[in-house]
Scaffold this motif. Structure first.
Motif, PDB file in Angstrom:
ATOM      1  N   VAL A  48      42.068  41.704  35.029  1.00 19.52           N
ATOM      2  CA  VAL A  48      41.741  40.772  34.190  1.00 19.52           C
ATOM      3  C   VAL A  48      40.329  40.277  34.561  1.00 19.52           C
ATOM      4  CG1 VAL A  48      42.651  38.498  33.409  1.00 19.52           C
ATOM      5  CG2 VAL A  48      44.178  40.147  34.201  1.00 19.52           C
ATOM      6  N   TRP A  71      45.022  33.516  30.191  1.00 17.45           N
ATOM      7  CA  TRP A  71      46.010  34.440  31.026  1.00 17.45           C
ATOM      8  C   TRP A  71      46.880  33.648  32.108  1.00 17.45           C
ATOM      9  CZ3 TRP A  71      48.508  38.344  32.725  1.00 17.45           C
ATOM     10  CH2 TRP A  71      48.365  39.526  32.156  1.00 17.45           C
ATOM     11  N   LYS A  72      46.364  32.828  32.566  1.00 17.84           N
ATOM     12  CA  LYS A  72      47.618  32.100  33.460  1.00 17.84           C
ATOM     13  C   LYS A  72      48.621  31.579  32.524  1.00 17.84           C
ATOM     14  CE  LYS A  72      48.062  28.322  36.856  1.00 17.84           C
ATOM     15  NZ  LYS A  72      47.304  27.103  37.538  1.00 17.84           N
ATOM     16  N   ALA A  75      50.902  34.624  31.771  1.00 18.98           N
ATOM     17  CA  ALA A  75      51.828  34.891  32.995  1.00 18.98           C
ATOM     18  C   ALA A  75      52.892  34.067  33.218  1.00 18.98           C
ATOM     19  CB  ALA A  75      50.803  35.152  34.109  1.00 18.98           C
ATOM     20  N   LEU A  88      49.817  38.004  39.047  1.00 19.94           N
ATOM     21  CA  LEU A  88      48.320  37.350  38.764  1.00 19.94           C
ATOM     22  C   LEU A  88      47.676  36.693  39.561  1.00 19.94           C
ATOM     23  CD1 LEU A  88      46.339  37.084  36.339  1.00 19.94           C
ATOM     24  CD2 LEU A  88      47.527  35.261  35.870  1.00 19.94           C
ATOM     25  N   GLN A  90      43.912  35.064  39.881  1.00  7.67           N
ATOM     26  CA  GLN A  90      42.440  34.766  39.302  1.00  7.67           C
ATOM     27  C   GLN A  90      41.718  33.890  40.334  1.00  7.67           C
ATOM     28  OE1 GLN A  90      44.121  33.844  35.411  1.00  7.67           O
ATOM     29  NE2 GLN A  90      42.317  34.943  34.625  1.00  7.67           N
ATOM     30  N   HIS A 153      43.043  39.814  38.766  1.00 10.13           N
ATOM     31  CA  HIS A 153      43.572  41.193  38.523  1.00 10.13           C
ATOM     32  C   HIS A 153      45.339  41.055  38.455  1.00 10.13           C
ATOM     33  CE1 HIS A 153      44.279  42.001  43.204  1.00 10.13           C
ATOM     34  NE2 HIS A 153      43.768  40.751  42.865  1.00 10.13           N
ATOM     35  N   VAL A 154      45.837  41.884  37.892  1.00  7.79           N
ATOM     36  CA  VAL A 154      47.230  41.782  37.776  1.00  7.79           C
ATOM     37  C   VAL A 154      47.975  43.243  38.161  1.00  7.79           C
ATOM     38  CG1 VAL A 154      47.485  42.368  35.462  1.00  7.79           C
ATOM     39  CG2 VAL A 154      49.232  40.797  36.249  1.00  7.79           C
ATOM     40  N   LEU A 159      53.285  44.123  34.263  1.00  6.71           N
ATOM     41  CA  LEU A 159      53.031  43.331  32.987  1.00  6.71           C
ATOM     42  C   LEU A 159      53.701  44.118  31.934  1.00  6.71           C
ATOM     43  CD1 LEU A 159      51.476  41.427  31.086  1.00  6.71           C
ATOM     44  CD2 LEU A 159      49.440  42.992  31.378  1.00  6.71           C
TER      45      LEU A 159
END
Length: 365
Positions: A48, A71-72, A75, A88, A90, A153-154, A159
């Motif tokens: 990400v 993104w948070k 997720a 996830l 970050q 990253h995830v 996902l």
């Protein structure tokens, strides 16, 4: 009654779009290919990532950052809907450099981008001393790094699994293991999507998010669909205790403990076999960054095809001859998943708060 959609392509991009459309109250059918299809969603690096994105394309950097910031929320939402943990993280990431001149040259690109974006673009230059404070395993050839505070990253397979579970839970008609042979629009404006096995699905609107399959299907709706394959090879090691604090664009420690190594780029058509020459090259670079890898067992490697446009940027296009047909294609499907779920449905429906994506249209080609 809201328009009904068919989404052609059930990878990360297609599922992200379907998820957003279903949340907005649309009926959605997702048509997905078979396990042997070329699937970037199952072979990517799971980043990400904002760093290095759009250094010569400020609009792309800004679009990427919008997604990174969302993104948070994405997720947490997917985890609440499905119970699947996406792993996830970050907490920043690195762009490593082995040459001081190259590091400074790259930093100038970042600074130029920051000025174009009115000083609103995060990056820091870390010299070797600063980097060692965070990553004591760094090798002697690394002179420093550009640190991106918003990178992360995830787990990409988790996902994809979560998206699939979420759209099913929201009522999507997910058809897997099938291939689309034709798409047409009748006089009433209804789309007919034909499958190779003879089945036909109808809808008010259709989104072509079929990755490399867009090259064949796109012209049926008057899209240029200028996408081509680019092979990348990936290695993964045995599971290890925590050895890296943050990921980079070439190395990351995944949530299960293995070290993932990659970032090769080859024009090899649809050949996604891994080769010893490239495997050796990316392994050698990884060892230069983290010398402990020299004595770490490699347990798996694979090749996968990216979907790239002529300039490497996303394509968002509405058909000029088939109202209600859209093409969505990008290389960074993981990073852009959040804007694809939260913002693209507004663009598809041309609502008042739709993002302006004209700069990503096919007219630029």
């Amino acid at each position: 009654m809201k328009p009904e959609y068919i989404v052609v392509g059930g990878g990360i991009v297609g599922c992200a779009l379907a998820y957003g459309l279903l949340k907005a109250g649309h009926q959605v059918t997702v048509l997905d290919g078979g396990d042997l299809d070329h699937r970037a969603s199952r072979g990517n690096f799971g980043l990400v990532w904002l760093s290095s994105k759009g250094l010569d394309a400020p609009h792309y950097a800004a679009w990427t950052r919008r997604s990174v910031k969302l993104w948070k929320e994405l997720a947490e939402e997917l985890e609440n809907v499905t119970g699947h943990k996406l792993s996830l993280v970050q907490e920043g990431g690195y762009d490593f450099h082995f040459c001081e001149e190259e590091l400074m040259a790259k930093a100038k690109q970042y600074e130029h981008l920051r000025k174009q974006l009115n000083s609103d673009h995060p990056y820091e230059i870390w010299d070797r001393k600063r980097l060692l404070q965070e990553e004591p395993e760094i090798g002697p050839d690394v002179v420093g790094a550009i640190y991106g505070a918003e990178d992360g990253h995830v787990n990409p397979l988790k996902l994809l699994n979560a998206y699939t579970a979420a759209i099913r839970k929201l009522g999507a008609n997910l058809i897997t293991g099938t291939n689309v042979s034709d798409i047409s629009q009748d006089k009433s404006g209804t789309f007919q999507v034909s499958l190779e096995d003879g089945r036909i699905y109808s809808s008010d609107k259709v989104v072509l998010s079929a990755g490399l399959g867009a090259a064949q299907l796109g012209p049926k709706l008057n899209f240029k669909a200028l996408v081509s394959p680019q092979k990348g090879q990936v290695l993964i090691t045995e599971k290890l205790p925590k050895k890296m604090k943050r990921p980079s664009g070439i190395i990351r420690q995944v949530d299960e403990g293995g070290i993932q190594i990659g970032d090769s780029k080859e024009n090899a058509g649809f050949d996604n076999n891994d080769t010893i020459e490239t495997t050796a090259a990316i392994a050698e670079r990884a060892i230069a960054v983290y010398p402990f890898l020299e004595h770490t067992r490699l347990i798996r490697s694979w090749g996968a095809t990216r979907i790239v446009s002529p300039d490497g940027l996303p394509i968002y296009q509405q058909s000029k001859t088939h109202p209600g047909a859209y093409l969505v294609s990008c290389h960074s499907g993981i990073t852009l998943a959040a804007v694809h779920s939260y913002l693209l449905p507004h663009w598809l429906e041309q609502s008042t708060n739709a993002p302006d994506l004209e700069v990503f249209s096919e007219d630029r080609f």
